[in-house]
Design an enzyme around this catalytic site. Structure first.
Site, PDB file in Angstrom:
ATOM      1  N   ASP A   8       0.818  -1.183   0.000  1.00 34.95           N
ATOM      2  CA  ASP A   8       0.000   0.000   0.000  1.00 34.95           C
ATOM      3  C   ASP A   8       0.851   1.231   0.000  1.00 34.95           C
ATOM      4  O   ASP A   8       1.721   1.374   0.813  1.00 34.95           O
ATOM      5  CB  ASP A   8      -0.841  -0.034   1.270  1.00 34.95           C
ATOM      6  CG  ASP A   8      -1.847   1.059   1.297  1.00 34.95           C
ATOM      7  OD1 ASP A   8      -1.743   1.979   0.502  1.00 34.95           O
ATOM      8  OD2 ASP A   8      -2.736   0.971   2.135  1.00 34.95           O
ATOM      9  N   ALA A 118     -10.132   1.890   4.545  1.00 34.19           N
ATOM     10  CA  ALA A 118     -10.758   1.270   3.372  1.00 34.19           C
ATOM     11  C   ALA A 118      -9.690   0.556   2.554  1.00 34.19           C
ATOM     12  O   ALA A 118      -8.492   0.756   2.770  1.00 34.19           O
ATOM     13  CB  ALA A 118     -11.436   2.326   2.502  1.00 34.19           C
ATOM     14  N   LYS A 119     -10.110  -0.281   1.654  1.00 32.43           N
ATOM     15  CA  LYS A 119      -9.192  -0.903   0.687  1.00 32.43           C
ATOM     16  C   LYS A 119     -10.034  -1.449  -0.446  1.00 32.43           C
ATOM     17  O   LYS A 119     -11.177  -1.850  -0.243  1.00 32.43           O
ATOM     18  CB  LYS A 119      -8.403  -2.038   1.349  1.00 32.43           C
ATOM     19  CG  LYS A 119      -7.360  -2.694   0.479  1.00 32.43           C
ATOM     20  CD  LYS A 119      -6.149  -1.825   0.210  1.00 32.43           C
ATOM     21  CE  LYS A 119      -5.289  -1.690   1.423  1.00 32.43           C
ATOM     22  NZ  LYS A 119      -3.952  -1.161   1.128  1.00 32.43           N
ATOM     23  N   GLY A 120      -9.465  -1.436  -1.633  1.00 32.59           N
ATOM     24  CA  GLY A 120     -10.220  -1.967  -2.764  1.00 32.59           C
ATOM     25  C   GLY A 120      -9.300  -2.417  -3.859  1.00 32.59           C
ATOM     26  O   GLY A 120      -8.080  -2.427  -3.700  1.00 32.59           O
ATOM     27  N   ASP A 159      -1.738   1.572  -4.847  1.00 33.40           N
ATOM     28  CA  ASP A 159      -1.373   0.382  -4.081  1.00 33.40           C
ATOM     29  C   ASP A 159      -0.662  -0.535  -5.075  1.00 33.40           C
ATOM     30  O   ASP A 159      -0.224  -0.087  -6.136  1.00 33.40           O
ATOM     31  CB  ASP A 159      -2.670  -0.244  -3.523  1.00 33.40           C
ATOM     32  CG  ASP A 159      -2.438  -1.216  -2.396  1.00 33.40           C
ATOM     33  OD1 ASP A 159      -2.783  -0.901  -1.261  1.00 33.40           O
ATOM     34  OD2 ASP A 159      -1.916  -2.314  -2.647  1.00 33.40           O
TER      35      ASP A 159
END
Ligand code: NAD
Length: 429
Positions: A8, A118-120, A159
């Site tokens: 990240d 958050a993460k996606g 990321d």
């Protein structure tokens, strides 16, 4: 069990036998045991607010159409908008995004940033996309998750497999649909469209600042200290060069091929970083070379693992001779190694504090975007310095008050802040 890799630009890198979600839930329960937080708050934090799944159609260069799966996991926004990276990787899953989104909640909280986690990402191998395909996929993904994100709701960042150009396309697609230029919808953009000066160097700079403070805490000075850095990329090279500039004796740095080693100190500016010339550390004319395994066992004041996850394990933790470990990479220390190093009284300053300069300068980027005002590099670095010192002081106070490890203290600070905010706001309705 799935192996997971975290990476990240706001964030990090783990290789564990447990999944990202299992790691996140374990860390949550360990942190909960350290401090006094309401059980109902902990229960709420075990679950993300939402995980959005979208289909992302792409017209390939050959005219065929393929549909990729994309996710955005939003863990918690009690302290502010969700924040976290978007990764393009074939092994992205909803579960991984959820675990990593929790990790971002703690990272933002330990730095006292007004963000949640958050993460996606998209389940795709970006190396199999042409530049045009990557642009079209990114623009369509931005459209598919447009209702979920926004500068006041959820702010993605680069990321694994995504970069400043990806963020530029994403920001443009969002802005075109909203009818107004909205730079604050993502961070990690090129400076010409609202990216921040100093963003790229920020994780390495924060590692150097925290290493310096850790040395002071243990009654050493930077200019009398020796340092070994594994990984000479964005994080490792920037950290090594700053510590070198501050007078440290950087005796070893490495890339995937091995380490350059000089007991008199390397000229870190003369060694090409990963960005300047990939995998060229061994071309530097050093008096000695080492393997990466040997570097990790050098008798130095500070060891900075800044390449990969899980390099300090139960197999080598007993052989680590460094006085202090400062985590540059995400998750370089397995929990078994952590326990051994703790037992041996080797302090390990955790990733969520040490490399948090990235997400912190992302916060500065967002502030600059919503205020339409560019900061100088000097201001970025000054503000980063002061936020790192403040977070360091908060974690240090917890270490001293609770007689706990630096990692436990960092998680306790983070969970304490999120828990207090939840208790204060209450549960709606
Ligand atoms: P990078 O790609 O710029 O550099 C990685 C470096 O590690 C290179 O020098 C590479 O040769 C070396 N390397 C790769 N495999 C190795 C191995 N087996 N042994 C030794 N060295 C090896 O990567 P980066 O951006 O500096 O990221 C490094 C770590 O820091 C990752 O864990 C990443 O998740 C984490 N991190 C990065 C950022 C960021 O914004 N760049 C922020 C926080 C955390």
């Amino acid at each position: 069990m799935a192996t997971n890799t975290l990476d990240d630009s706001d964030g990090d890198d783990y290789e564990e036998t447990e999944s990202a979600l299992e790691t996140a839930l374990r860390q949550l329960s360990e942190a909960a045991a350290q401090i006094d937080v309401d059980d109902g708050v902990i229960e709420r934090l075990k679950h993300p607010t939402r995980v959005v799944e979208v289909g992302v159609p792409l017209k390939r260069d050959d005219g065929s159409v393929e549909v990729f799966t994309g996710y955005r996991a939003q863990h918690d926004d009690v302290r502010g908008p969700y924040k976290g990276g978007l990764r393009y990787h074939p092994e992205v899953t909803a579960e991984e995004c959820t675990g990593l989104s929790m990790w971002m909640t703690w990272k933002c909280a330990v730095m006292d940033l007004p963000f949640g986690g958050a993460k996606g990402g998209i389940v795709v191998n970006p190396k199999e996309l042409s530049t045009g395909e990557k642009e079209r996929l990114t623009r369509r993904f931005a459209e598919e998750i447009r209702e979920t994100i926004g500068p006041k709701k959820d702010i993605p960042a680069p990321d694994m497999g995504t970069d400043a150009q990806t963020m530029a396309w994403f920001m443009d697609a969002y802005s075109m649909q909203e009818g107004e230029t909205t730079p604050g919808v993502v961070t990690g953009k090129p400076p010409v469209i609202g990216g921040s000066e100093g963003r790229e160097e920020a994780p390495g700079r924060s590692v150097a600042i925290i290493a310096r403070e850790a040395l002071r805490y243990y009654d050493k000075t930077v200019d009398e200290s020796t340092v070994a850095v594994q990984g000479f990329g964005s994080v490792g090279a920037n950290a090594a060069r700053l510590l070198d500039d501050w007078g440290a004796n950087v005796v070893a740095v490495s890339d995937v091929n091995g380490a350059a080693y000089d007991t008199n100190g390397l000229d870190t500016h003369a060694i090409p970083s990963h960005e300047e010339q990939p995998e060229a550390v061994m071309q530097y004319d050093a008096p000695n070379t080492l393997t990466n395994e040997e570097l990790l066992e050098l008798d130095v004041d500070v060891l900075v693992p800044a390449a990969l996850g899980n390099v300090l394990t139960a197999d080598n933790a007993d052989d680590v001779q460094a006085d202090i470990v400062v985590e540059g990479a995400n998750g370089p220390t397995t929990s078994a190694a952590d326990a051994i190093l703790d037992e041996r009284d080797v302090p390990v300053i955790p990733d969520i504090l040490a490399n948090a300069g990235g997400v912190t300068v992302s916060y500065f980027e967002w502030l600059q975007d919503i205020n339409r005002r560019q900061w100088s590099l000097e201001r970025v670095n000054d503000e980063l310095e002061s936020m790192m010192l403040s977070a360091w002081g908060d974690v240090r106070a917890e270490v001293e008050a609770g007689d706990m490890s630096w990692r436990d203290a960092a998680y306790a600070v983070a969970l304490g802040r999120v828990g207090d905010a939840k208790t204060s706001r209450g549960l709606w309705p």
